[in-house]
Design a protein around this motif. Structure first.
Motif, PDB file in Angstrom:
ATOM      1  N   ASP A 106    -127.488 -21.274 -54.327  1.00 12.30           N
ATOM      2  CA  ASP A 106    -128.595 -21.517 -55.249  1.00 12.30           C
ATOM      3  C   ASP A 106    -129.426 -22.722 -54.820  1.00 12.30           C
ATOM      4  O   ASP A 106    -130.654 -22.728 -54.978  1.00 12.30           O
ATOM      5  N   SER A 107    -128.771 -23.754 -54.288  1.00  9.79           N
ATOM      6  CA  SER A 107    -129.505 -24.949 -53.861  1.00  9.79           C
ATOM      7  C   SER A 107    -130.500 -24.612 -52.758  1.00  9.79           C
ATOM      8  O   SER A 107    -131.674 -25.005 -52.810  1.00  9.79           O
ATOM      9  N   HIS A 108    -130.045 -23.876 -51.761  1.00 11.94           N
ATOM     10  CA  HIS A 108    -130.935 -23.541 -50.649  1.00 11.94           C
ATOM     11  C   HIS A 108    -132.005 -22.535 -51.070  1.00 11.94           C
ATOM     12  O   HIS A 108    -133.118 -22.559 -50.529  1.00 11.94           O
ATOM     13  N   GLY A 144    -141.566 -16.330 -57.276  1.00 14.90           N
ATOM     14  CA  GLY A 144    -140.205 -16.251 -56.754  1.00 14.90           C
ATOM     15  C   GLY A 144    -139.308 -17.310 -57.357  1.00 14.90           C
ATOM     16  O   GLY A 144    -138.126 -17.051 -57.675  1.00 14.90           O
ATOM     17  N   MET A 145    -139.866 -18.529 -57.541  1.00 17.17           N
ATOM     18  CA  MET A 145    -139.089 -19.602 -58.153  1.00 17.17           C
ATOM     19  C   MET A 145    -138.709 -19.253 -59.596  1.00 17.17           C
ATOM     20  O   MET A 145    -137.579 -19.486 -60.028  1.00 17.17           O
ATOM     21  N   VAL A 273    -131.435 -14.353 -57.527  1.00 14.65           N
ATOM     22  CA  VAL A 273    -131.563 -15.395 -56.506  1.00 14.65           C
ATOM     23  C   VAL A 273    -131.989 -14.787 -55.176  1.00 14.65           C
ATOM     24  O   VAL A 273    -132.863 -15.316 -54.477  1.00 14.65           O
ATOM     25  N   ALA A 274    -131.382 -13.646 -54.817  1.00 20.26           N
ATOM     26  CA  ALA A 274    -131.736 -12.982 -53.559  1.00 20.26           C
ATOM     27  C   ALA A 274    -133.193 -12.528 -53.566  1.00 20.26           C
ATOM     28  O   ALA A 274    -133.931 -12.739 -52.591  1.00 20.26           O
ATOM     29  N   ILE A 275    -133.637 -11.924 -54.669  1.00 24.15           N
ATOM     30  CA  ILE A 275    -135.013 -11.437 -54.763  1.00 24.15           C
ATOM     31  C   ILE A 275    -135.998 -12.612 -54.762  1.00 24.15           C
ATOM     32  O   ILE A 275    -136.997 -12.609 -54.037  1.00 24.15           O
ATOM     33  N   GLY A 276    -135.706 -13.632 -55.568  1.00 22.47           N
ATOM     34  CA  GLY A 276    -136.594 -14.790 -55.627  1.00 22.47           C
ATOM     35  C   GLY A 276    -136.690 -15.521 -54.307  1.00 22.47           C
ATOM     36  O   GLY A 276    -137.787 -15.916 -53.882  1.00 22.47           O
ATOM     37  N   ILE A 279    -138.875 -13.609 -51.863  1.00 23.80           N
ATOM     38  CA  ILE A 279    -140.302 -13.778 -52.167  1.00 23.80           C
ATOM     39  C   ILE A 279    -140.790 -15.138 -51.683  1.00 23.80           C
ATOM     40  O   ILE A 279    -141.868 -15.262 -51.067  1.00 23.80           O
ATOM     41  N   ILE A 280    -140.003 -16.184 -51.929  1.00 27.00           N
ATOM     42  CA  ILE A 280    -140.385 -17.527 -51.508  1.00 27.00           C
ATOM     43  C   ILE A 280    -140.483 -17.612 -49.986  1.00 27.00           C
ATOM     44  O   ILE A 280    -141.429 -18.193 -49.437  1.00 27.00           O
ATOM     45  N   VAL A 281    -139.504 -17.029 -49.286  1.00 30.92           N
ATOM     46  CA  VAL A 281    -139.514 -17.066 -47.820  1.00 30.92           C
ATOM     47  C   VAL A 281    -140.730 -16.327 -47.268  1.00 30.92           C
ATOM     48  O   VAL A 281    -141.406 -16.814 -46.347  1.00 30.92           O
TER      49      VAL A 281
END
Length: 295
Positions: A106-108, A144-145, A273-276, A279-281
């Protein structure tokens, strides 16, 4: 750390990509060791010892360059150099503490937003123009966040603010790197990062000293070695290839650190978390691509 290739004629992109991926592996291992040690001992003490080795490394690097340590330490903007060094030391403490509270996965996932924060803050801090495409990517990253944090759904963990604070601090540090690079060399910035950080962490950390078990001193030595190795690989990476070509591969640290969190520490990868994070990446990669095109 932001760096420029020291040899403008050198642009071996395949080698640079390989070095960047190796860097992310080493830093992911470093994060895992940090998570373990900070879970057993005070975070500030762990970071302090890590900085002692980091300072020794940058001094050794500086002593081998033209002009030695005196040349590396020479700067016309000591205030900026001290500020950015203190900011990085504080960011590392926040990030490592976040590993112990929230875990590596979760942190990363949250921390992955820092390139978008750099893009958003480059306007007010550096006076750079941020076009609609980059603002759109920043907006997508914000979505995404929200998917990761899930505010208002009764599952929001306030601890998720910790890696977000770390990401903001690291983004400002990255922007100050750009600002410092206008007048100082990478070697100078690197020297001030290690030495000022070591002094600051020593002043803060000696008050939190506690005995460490013999087995954990082995882990501490491994932490320091991975830190030095990671920075050396990063320096070599930027020496052999353009930063814009290899920077997107820094996202591999999210993959490796998450894998370590799942395999070693028994963490879980929640679907949001995986989906968000994906999206962020993607938004971050688009931002890096636009920066390369404009460059």
């Amino acid at each position: 750390m932001s760096a420029q290739a020291t040899d403008p004629q050198s642009n071996n992109v395949p080698l640079g990509i390989g070095l960047m991926i190796a860097t992310t592996v080493v830093f992911a291992v470093q994060d895992g060791i940090s998570r373990h040690l900070a879970g057993e001992y005070n975070t500030i003490m762990v970071v302090m010892i890590r900085y002692w080795f980091f300072a020794a490394f940058v001094i050794a690097i500086a002593s081998r360059t033209a002009g030695g340590v005196r040349a590396a330490a020479r700067t016309a903007q000591p205030g900026i150099q001290i500020t950015r060094a203190l900011l990085l030391a504080g960011e590392i403490c926040v990030a490592v503490y976040g590993f112990t509270v929230l875990g590596l996965v979760d942190s990363h996932a949250v921390f992955a937003c820092y390139p978008l924060l750099i893009a958003a803050l480059s306007g007010p801090i550096l006076g750079e123009q941020v076009g609609w495409r980059r603002w759109s990517a920043i907006g997508v990253g914000f979505v995404g966040m929200l998917i990761i944090l899930q505010p208002g759904l009764g599952v929001f963990d306030p601890a998720a603010i910790i890696p977000l604070i770390s990401a903001v601090m690291f983004a400002i540090y990255g922007l100050l790197n750009r600002y410092a690079a206008r007048r100082d060399t990478t070697a100078t910035s690197f020297f001030w990062t290690g030495t000022v950080g070591a002094v600051a962490m020593t002043v803060a950390g000696v008050w939190y000293w506690e005995p460490m078990a013999a087995r954990d001193w082995g882990w501490m030595i491994a932490l320091c070695i991975t830190g030095v190795t990671g920075h050396w690989l990063l320096i070599r990476c930027y020496e052999v290839a353009e930063a814009s070509a290899v920077q997107p591969f820094a996202y591999f640290q999210l993959v490796f650190a998450s894998a370590m969190g799942i395999v070693v520490f028994g963490e879980t990868l929640r679907s949001n978390v995986a989906i968000g994070a994906a999206i962020i990446v993607c938004a971050g990669l688009f931002t890096l691509w636009r920066e390369r095109v404009k460059g």
